[in-house]
Enzyme design. Structure first.
Site, PDB file in Angstrom:
ATOM      1  N   LYS A 105       0.744  -1.193  -0.060  1.00 34.91           N
ATOM      2  CA  LYS A 105       0.063  -0.097   0.040  1.00 34.91           C
ATOM      3  C   LYS A 105       0.776   1.216  -0.083  1.00 34.91           C
ATOM      4  CE  LYS A 105      -1.777   0.844   4.194  1.00 34.91           C
ATOM      5  NZ  LYS A 105      -0.907   1.763   4.600  1.00 34.91           N
TER       6      LYS A 105
ATOM      7  N   GLN B 212      -9.893  -4.625   6.752  1.00 31.55           N
ATOM      8  CA  GLN B 212      -9.183  -4.230   8.190  1.00 31.55           C
ATOM      9  C   GLN B 212      -9.714  -3.095   8.648  1.00 31.55           C
ATOM     10  OE1 GLN B 212      -4.689  -4.747   7.842  1.00 31.55           O
ATOM     11  NE2 GLN B 212      -5.181  -4.583   5.670  1.00 31.55           N
TER      12      GLN B 212
ATOM     13  N   ARG C  18      -0.794 -10.845  10.363  1.00 28.35           N
ATOM     14  CA  ARG C  18      -0.005 -10.454  10.913  1.00 28.35           C
ATOM     15  C   ARG C  18       1.224 -11.325  10.822  1.00 28.35           C
ATOM     16  NH1 ARG C  18      -0.578  -5.905   9.757  1.00 28.35           N
ATOM     17  NH2 ARG C  18      -2.567  -6.999   8.861  1.00 28.35           N
TER      18      ARG C  18
END
Length: 679
Positions: free
Chosen positions: A35, A252, A611
């Site tokens: 991103k 998210q 993660r």
């Protein structure tokens, strides 16, 4: 670099997102898909195409993200060109606007920002003046309601009209009083930064026109976290040109409790017709097995943009689900696993392990066990350096110096150190403020008030006021802010008075060391910004600090296992992740389910899974101690989502051999050696 050279470094989807500058663009960036890389390369591509850096505005949610973008941009284009691009958080951008134009809203230009303790003190006063008892009133719920109204751009007057219950009507009136008390002290809170900027744009079109004419291209990072106020500010600045690119991941979106509205990203194509939608699905972080688990979980969600993460990093190991009889056995396993994996994989350091949990209180058992095992750990979410009492006291002195109307700071410093100004005198200050609507600092200087003090108290007060007057002259010119703070805190009696506040000698020395470290932080700020800064510059930076900016007991780079809530782990990654307490009513959280938050809890689980880069362990216990009582625990319904092969159930002994096994093996080997070689 040329446009083609820039785009050649990106994959097909990233290049599509970075190469289109005009019109609305929605970049759906899955976890670990690059991103930040897309945003910085997009800006570099704009500059290569001849767009002036002054015409580009990039908004983020954290100072850390803004710094990272600028650093990456400076590696792609000339550093002086990168500096001309406006990159910062929503709040820092709004503060710049307010510092320039807030007088149009009736504030003085020297306003200061109320921190959490200031807000609570003013809110408590507002409750009292509205006839509500702080102890008998759901204050936390009311304060959250006011924050939600501000996020929806409701003024107190609008809140009164919108109130749909007697409780809401009462809170709306408290909101009005809270607003008035802030304004009387020339203070604004964090939500006001957005609300007041919106008011400026709405009530003063010439101000909006100024920023529209400057910023022709707008980028927003983490768009799934925007609230109603941020959405409206983005829409207003983008205007009819709508050269707007937003980057985010609805999967998210985990901050609704902060006001984030996932509908902003879900409805973006409908809100801005002609939107080009780009999906980034190639993950550069995790193995395929971990991504398969993440896709399996999030794929059961209903309210989302469809996308599927994939990786070219190999299959890897499936996530492991482990069951323990008790929570202390779960904690013991965590310590054993960390030691075992470090032994089996020498390339791993302690910093490569993270233990995640849904709620912070779950860290206690893990902390105790790691401490007993001698395993270093770093607790995210503990008391931060700038939240210590002695630092907040020092900052209160500085805030009062720049904004004499700041009664909250004044109340904080009157007894730090003790000056003979007791509860009776403080009550008189509050009474006159309420009845005469004058700042307490004005009352302090009145002869009538001084008559109410003892001779010692009056002398101490005069000494403090003289120090403030001298400091105002000292700080008038920019530069050497840290040196001036040293002189001021000495003159006002704070540095030398720590022994009076903290009677324990060792404690007072430690607190003094912390104040010295605070002054070092100011000096570092001066060095970073060229030296010619003012006290106002530093206080603005201080007020906009986030958790990832603040000094911690231990550097994040230290070799220690990370213990953190899932919320605090967003944006981070670790080779080995252990998600504990996968149990019903813990994760998903019972209260979240009661409030209809299943989808967000599901997204939170997706964040936890993503993660992990190489190994993921999901643990639960049959019983767990809650508030001192051992209670039975049932498995989290989330585990059922992984039953179809996305994860594998394992016995703890299959992952980590019992400690006794090695001892037995060594004894057996020694016995064989002695038989073979009796000498």
């Amino acid at each position: 670099m040329t446009r083609n050279e820039i785009l050649s470094q990106l994959n097909k989807e990233q290049a599509a997102a970075a190469g289109k500058h005009d019109g609305p663009v929605l970049v759906l960036a899955g976890a670990g898909t690059g991103k930040t890389r897309v945003i910085t390369f997009r800006i570099a591509c704009m500059l290569a195409d001849g767009i002036a850096p002054e015409n580009i505005l990039g908004l983020t949610f954290t100072n850390k993200a803004a710094r990272e973008m600028r650093e990456r941009l400076a590696s792609l284009v000339a550093p002086e060109c990168a500096e001309k691009v406006t990159l910062g958080t929503f709040h820092s951008f709004c503060i710049r606007i307010l510092k320039k134009h807030i007088a149009k809203l009736g504030f003085a230009t020297g306003f200061t920002i109320a921190d959490d303790s200031d807000q609570q003190g003013i809110f408590k006063q507002a409750l009292g003046e509205c006839g509500c008892s702080y102890d008998g009133f759901p204050a936390a719920k009311a304060f959250a309601m006011i924050g939600a109204w501000k996020n929806r751009l409701y003024t107190p007057e609008a809140a009164v009209k919108a109130a749909d219950s007697s409780f809401a009507a009462t809170v709306a009136h408290v909101y009005e009083k809270y607003r008035d008390l802030l304004e009387m002290q020339n203070l604004i809170d964090f939500d006001d930064m957005l609300l007041l900027t919106w008011r400026l744009f709405a009530e003063h079109p010439e101000v909006l026109s100024e920023y529209r004419s400057r910023y022709h291209y707008l980028l927003v990072d983490e768009y799934q976290d925007t609230n109603g106020a941020q959405f409206e500010l983005v829409r207003m600045i983008a205007g009819d040109k709508c050269n707007l690119c937003v980057v985010g991941d609805d999967d998210q979106s985990i901050y609704s409790w902060r006001g984030a509205d996932v509908e902003n990203i879900l409805n973006f194509p409908d809100t801005f017709p002609g939107t080009m939608v780009v999906k980034l699905e190639q993950n550069y972080r995790s193995s395929s097995a971990i991504l398969n688990a993440a896709n399996t979980v999030i794929g059961t969600g209903v309210n989302r943009h469809a996308k599927k993460l994939w990786s070219a990093m190999g299959e890897g190991e499936k996530p492991k689900i482990l069951l323990f009889d008790r929570d202390d056995m779960e904690a013991d396993f965590v310590a054993q696993l960390i030691r075992a994996r470090k032994a089996e994989r020498p390339e791993l350091n302690y910093r490569d392990f993270a233990v995640l949990y849904r709620s912070n209180q779950l860290s206690r058992q893990i902390e105790q066990t790691l401490m007993s095992a001698g395993i270093p750990y770093r607790l995210v979410g503990g008391q931060q350096f700038f939240q210590r009492r002695e630092i907040k006291d020092a900052v209160a002195y500085l805030k009062l110096l720049t904004n004499p109307k700041d009664d909250q700071s004044l109340l904080r410093i009157l007894a730090a150190p003790p000056r003979g100004i007791g509860p009776k005198a403080v009550s008189e200050l509050k009474r006159r403020r309420a009845e005469e609507h004058i700042p307490m600092s004005v009352t302090l200087r009145s002869a009538e008030f001084r008559k109410s003090l003892t001779s010692k108290g009056a002398a101490e007060l005069q000494k403090m006021l003289d120090a403030f007057d001298a400091a105002k002259k000292d700080f008038a010119a920019p530069g050497n802010v840290s040196g001036k703070i040293i002189r001021f805190l000495d003159a006002v009696g704070y540095s030398g008075g720590l022994q009076k506040i903290y009677r324990d000698h060792e404690d007072s020395i430690k607190r003094r060391d912390n104040v010295d470290e605070f002054i070092s932080a100011v000096a570092q700020f001066e060095k970073k910004h060229g030296g010619e800064v003012t006290l106002d510059d530093y206080l603005e930076s201080y007020s906009l600090m986030e958790e990832n900016d603040r000094v911690q007991e231990e550097s994040p780079d230290a070799d220690a296992v990370t213990l953190t809530s899932i919320h605090a782990a967003k944006g981070l990654e670790y080779p080995v992740v252990i998600q504990i307490a996968m149990e019903k009513n813990i994760f998903p959280h019972e209260r979240a389910l009661e409030e209809g938050g299943y989808e967000e809890e599901l997204r939170l689980f997706y964040v936890a899974i993503t993660r992990a880069k190489q190994e993921l362990y999901l643990t639960r216990a049959r019983s767990r101690m809650v508030r001192g009582v051992v209670r039975p625990a049932l498995p989290s319904p989330f585990l059922e989502l992984l039953d179809k092969g996305a994860a594998e159930k394992k016995s703890p002994d299959e992952i980590v051999k019992p400690a006794g096994d090695d001892a037995v093996k060594k004894a057996f080997e020694e016995a064989i050696r002695l038989l073979m070689d009796p000498q």
